[in-house]
Design a protein around this motif. Structure first.
Motif, PDB file in Angstrom:
ATOM      1  N   LEU A  24       0.822  -1.204   0.000  1.00  0.00           N
ATOM      2  CA  LEU A  24       0.000   0.000   0.000  1.00  0.00           C
ATOM      3  C   LEU A  24       0.860   1.260   0.000  1.00  0.00           C
ATOM      4  O   LEU A  24       0.599   2.194  -0.760  1.00  0.00           O
ATOM      5  N   ILE A  25       1.909   1.292   0.810  1.00  0.00           N
ATOM      6  CA  ILE A  25       2.821   2.438   0.831  1.00  0.00           C
ATOM      7  C   ILE A  25       3.507   2.586  -0.525  1.00  0.00           C
ATOM      8  O   ILE A  25       3.609   3.697  -1.061  1.00  0.00           O
ATOM      9  N   PHE A  26       3.981   1.501  -1.087  1.00  0.00           N
ATOM     10  CA  PHE A  26       4.641   1.521  -2.391  1.00  0.00           C
ATOM     11  C   PHE A  26       3.696   2.050  -3.469  1.00  0.00           C
ATOM     12  O   PHE A  26       4.052   2.926  -4.260  1.00  0.00           O
ATOM     13  N   PHE A  27       2.472   1.543  -3.495  1.00  0.00           N
ATOM     14  CA  PHE A  27       1.479   1.950  -4.491  1.00  0.00           C
ATOM     15  C   PHE A  27       1.111   3.421  -4.320  1.00  0.00           C
ATOM     16  O   PHE A  27       1.070   4.175  -5.301  1.00  0.00           O
ATOM     17  N   LEU A  28       0.858   3.858  -3.103  1.00  0.00           N
ATOM     18  CA  LEU A  28       0.466   5.250  -2.859  1.00  0.00           C
ATOM     19  C   LEU A  28       1.597   6.220  -3.186  1.00  0.00           C
ATOM     20  O   LEU A  28       1.345   7.330  -3.673  1.00  0.00           O
ATOM     21  N   PHE A  29       2.833   5.827  -2.946  1.00  0.00           N
ATOM     22  CA  PHE A  29       3.967   6.683  -3.294  1.00  0.00           C
ATOM     23  C   PHE A  29       4.006   6.944  -4.790  1.00  0.00           C
ATOM     24  O   PHE A  29       4.142   8.088  -5.231  1.00  0.00           O
ATOM     25  N   PHE A  30       3.870   5.898  -5.596  1.00  0.00           N
ATOM     26  CA  PHE A  30       3.956   6.078  -7.036  1.00  0.00           C
ATOM     27  C   PHE A  30       2.708   6.727  -7.622  1.00  0.00           C
ATOM     28  O   PHE A  30       2.800   7.450  -8.614  1.00  0.00           O
ATOM     29  N   VAL A  31       1.555   6.522  -7.020  1.00  0.00           N
ATOM     30  CA  VAL A  31       0.357   7.249  -7.448  1.00  0.00           C
ATOM     31  C   VAL A  31       0.525   8.734  -7.147  1.00  0.00           C
ATOM     32  O   VAL A  31       0.210   9.591  -7.986  1.00  0.00           O
ATOM     33  N   GLY A  32       1.038   9.053  -5.971  1.00  0.00           N
ATOM     34  CA  GLY A  32       1.310  10.443  -5.615  1.00  0.00           C
ATOM     35  C   GLY A  32       2.332  11.079  -6.533  1.00  0.00           C
ATOM     36  O   GLY A  32       2.191  12.235  -6.944  1.00  0.00           O
ATOM     37  N   LEU A  33       3.369  10.346  -6.866  1.00  0.00           N
ATOM     38  CA  LEU A  33       4.386  10.843  -7.790  1.00  0.00           C
ATOM     39  C   LEU A  33       3.794  11.083  -9.176  1.00  0.00           C
ATOM     40  O   LEU A  33       4.089  12.106  -9.812  1.00  0.00           O
ATOM     41  N   TYR A  34       2.946  10.194  -9.622  1.00  0.00           N
ATOM     42  CA  TYR A  34       2.272  10.339 -10.921  1.00  0.00           C
ATOM     43  C   TYR A  34       1.404  11.594 -10.933  1.00  0.00           C
ATOM     44  O   TYR A  34       1.457  12.387 -11.878  1.00  0.00           O
ATOM     45  N   VAL A  35       0.630  11.797  -9.880  1.00  0.00           N
ATOM     46  CA  VAL A  35      -0.233  12.977  -9.797  1.00  0.00           C
ATOM     47  C   VAL A  35       0.606  14.237  -9.756  1.00  0.00           C
ATOM     48  O   VAL A  35       0.303  15.230 -10.432  1.00  0.00           O
ATOM     49  N   TRP A  36       1.694  14.237  -8.991  1.00  0.00           N
ATOM     50  CA  TRP A  36       2.551  15.415  -8.887  1.00  0.00           C
ATOM     51  C   TRP A  36       3.179  15.770 -10.236  1.00  0.00           C
ATOM     52  O   TRP A  36       3.232  16.934 -10.611  1.00  0.00           O
ATOM     53  N   VAL A  37       3.640  14.768 -10.965  1.00  0.00           N
ATOM     54  CA  VAL A  37       4.288  15.020 -12.258  1.00  0.00           C
ATOM     55  C   VAL A  37       3.294  15.580 -13.267  1.00  0.00           C
ATOM     56  O   VAL A  37       3.600  16.535 -13.986  1.00  0.00           O
ATOM     57  N   PHE A  38       2.099  15.031 -13.325  1.00  0.00           N
ATOM     58  CA  PHE A  38       1.158  15.461 -14.349  1.00  0.00           C
ATOM     59  C   PHE A  38       0.368  16.708 -13.976  1.00  0.00           C
ATOM     60  O   PHE A  38      -0.337  17.262 -14.815  1.00  0.00           O
ATOM     61  N   THR A  39       0.496  17.185 -12.743  1.00  0.00           N
ATOM     62  CA  THR A  39      -0.167  18.434 -12.383  1.00  0.00           C
ATOM     63  C   THR A  39       0.829  19.583 -12.241  1.00  0.00           C
ATOM     64  O   THR A  39       0.430  20.694 -11.925  1.00  0.00           O
ATOM     65  N   TYR A  40       2.108  19.315 -12.472  1.00  0.00           N
ATOM     66  CA  TYR A  40       3.128  20.350 -12.364  1.00  0.00           C
ATOM     67  C   TYR A  40       2.981  21.325 -13.524  1.00  0.00           C
ATOM     68  O   TYR A  40       2.685  20.935 -14.651  1.00  0.00           O
ATOM     69  N   LYS A  41       3.200  22.582 -13.251  1.00  0.00           N
ATOM     70  CA  LYS A  41       3.029  23.618 -14.279  1.00  0.00           C
ATOM     71  C   LYS A  41       4.125  23.521 -15.342  1.00  0.00           C
ATOM     72  O   LYS A  41       5.294  23.363 -15.042  1.00  0.00           O
TER      73      LYS A  41
END
Length: 55
Positions: A24-41
């Motif tokens: 769960l920690i591994f999955f949430l880390f990479f989901v968070g990273l994915y969201v951060w990358v695609f919402t970056y200006k």
């Protein structure tokens, strides 16, 4: 050697939750990273990519 470790792990009560928590920690880390990358200006990415050329 693995059978000795497996036997010790089987005797610990509640140990079966740790692999689930780790996944769960591994999955949430990479989901968070994915969201951060695609919402970056885009402007900020361009600005940071030009930093080495500013000198």
């Amino acid at each position: 050697m693995l059978k000795f470790i497996k036997h010790n792990m089987e005797t610990i009560s509640g140990i079966e939750i740790y692999p689930v928590i780790s996944l769960l920690i591994f999955f949430l880390f990479f989901v968070g990273l994915y969201v951060w990358v695609f919402t970056y200006k885009k402007e900020k990415i361009t600005e940071m990519s030009n930093i080495p050329f500013n000198e």
